[in-house]
Enzyme design. Structure first.
Site, PDB file in Angstrom:
ATOM      1  CD  GLU A  24      -2.736  -1.391   2.422  1.00 42.62           C
ATOM      2  OE1 GLU A  24      -2.735  -0.512   3.284  1.00 42.62           O
ATOM      3  OE2 GLU A  24      -3.389  -2.458   2.536  1.00 42.62           O
ATOM      4  CD  GLU A  56      -4.556  -7.972   1.846  1.00 44.09           C
ATOM      5  OE1 GLU A  56      -5.405  -7.281   2.432  1.00 44.09           O
ATOM      6  OE2 GLU A  56      -3.336  -7.729   1.884  1.00 44.09           O
TER       7      GLU A  56
END
Ligand code: 9MR
Length: 356
Positions: free
Chosen positions: A151, A266
């Site tokens: 991220e 995810e």
């Protein structure tokens, strides 16, 4: 007797010749189609027998949900605590599963000793290098793929690199120099385990959009200049069961065309839930279609090699507490470990794909 034998032989021949036997589990279907099907795992739940048996039966890969993050694995400057990560690796080894490591460089779940004190970029660079080399070295040949960076891009428009301890607060020496700071992380990880696949992982970059454009430009640049990046992880936390599948497929296609692998890392599909945590059955059907279609988009590209969910039972999903229990039911199994429509949809999609 003779008839029986001949009859059974013909049935076996038919099954072998046509591949017509159906896979009973997700794992079988994935194994047959040459795919990895994984899930995030917390070691404290392994002692629950239904959790452990479902996990081993249905998945061929696991990823620690939290216990390889800095705050757990590096609790003090000179202390590494591998105990919980080792527990997951031992489970994976005893059930012939692969392990994805998560995550070496992130702006969250960092320990206070790291974030609560001023350091120079040079000091921070040494700390990060030691961390990456120690953790990747400890799991050399045991963890097959690492989320080296998690991220790093933010959610603003235009998309920028997130302002973090690693980039520019104060950063490891490359503040204002774009993705340069990440290159070192990939190189350090590669030095510690040249056999591990090294990934950049991010959220909300699964479709073609400004964020995935920025990641694409970075990955293309890294590949051209020989930075050791092997793959990109698209998290796939879906806030509703209506993914833009055409755009997701197009995005996976352009990344795999760069020569990197794509992992769905995810996936969960959050649904509105009532006070008891139950979703509407119509939403569960839409959720099944979402899992099926995302899997189909992945399977359409040979470079997309893993589909992983963020947990597998609705009993233990981050979505509940994150949404103050207004959303949930996001995974493949319900709270009693019963397979949901999403499970069957994903299993069938994997089963229909034969890559080998
Ligand atoms: O599921 C994880 C949860 O247990 C942690 O409390 C949380 C802390 O931010 O992180 C969750 O996992 C995140 C993952 O590491 C990176 N992508 C987003 C995931 C959901 O927040």
């Amino acid at each position: 007797m003779r008839y029986m034998t001949r009859c059974c032989w013909w049935i076996s021949f038919f099954i072998l010749a046509t591949g017509a036997s159906s896979s009973q589990t997700l794992r079988e279907a994935a194994d047959r189609s040459g795919m990895l099907v994984g899930t995030a795992v917390r070691p404290q739940q392994l002692s629950e027998s239904l959790y452990a048996t479902t996990l081993a039966r249905e998945f061929n890969m696991i990823e620690p949900e939290d216990v390889m993050k800095w705050e757990t694995i590096h609790p003090a400057p000179e202390t590494f605590d591998f105990s919980q990560g080792d527990q997951l690796v031992a489970f994976a080894v005893s059930h012939q599963m692969k392990v994805r490591g998560h995550t070496l460089t992130w702006h969250q779940q960092n320990p206070k000793w790291l974030t609560g004190q001023q350091r120079t970029p040079e000091q921070l660079a040494r700390i990060l290098e030691q961390h990456i080399k120690t953790v990747v070295g400890h799991y050399r040949d045991k963890v097959s793929a690492w989320d080296v960076i998690n991220e790093a891009f933010d959610e603003t428009t235009p998309v920028k690199l997130r302002s973090t301890i690693w980039y520019d607060q104060p950063g490891i020496g490359y503040a204002g120099k774009g993705s340069r700071y990440m290159e070192n992380c990939f190189r350090w990880a590669h030095a510690a385990d040249p056999g591990a696949l090294l990934f950049y992982n991010d959220v909300e970059a699964e479709a073609v959009n400004p964020k995935s454009d920025a990641i694409y430009a970075m990955v293309r640049d890294f590949r051209r200049r020989g930075v050791p990046i092997d793959g990109v992880g698209f998290q796939m936390h879906l806030g509703n069961p209506h993914p833009d599948v055409a755009s997701i497929s197009q995005n996976i296609g352009r990344f795999t065309a760069l020569g990197v692998k794509v992992h769905i890392t995810e996936m969960d599909v959050a649904l509105p839930v009532d006070a008891d945590g139950n979703a509407h059955s119509a939403d569960l059907q839409l959720q099944a279609i979402a899992y099926r279609d995302v899997a189909s988009a992945c399977l359409a590209h040979t470079g997309c090699t893993a589909i992983q969910t963020w947990g597998f039972t609705d009993k233990y999903s981050w979505i509940g507490s994150h949404s103050k229990h207004t959303q949930g039911a996001a995974l493949l199994f319900d709270r009693e470990y019963r397979a949901k429509p999403a499970y069957e949809a994903l299993r069938k999609m994997l089963e229909s794909s034969r890559r080998r």
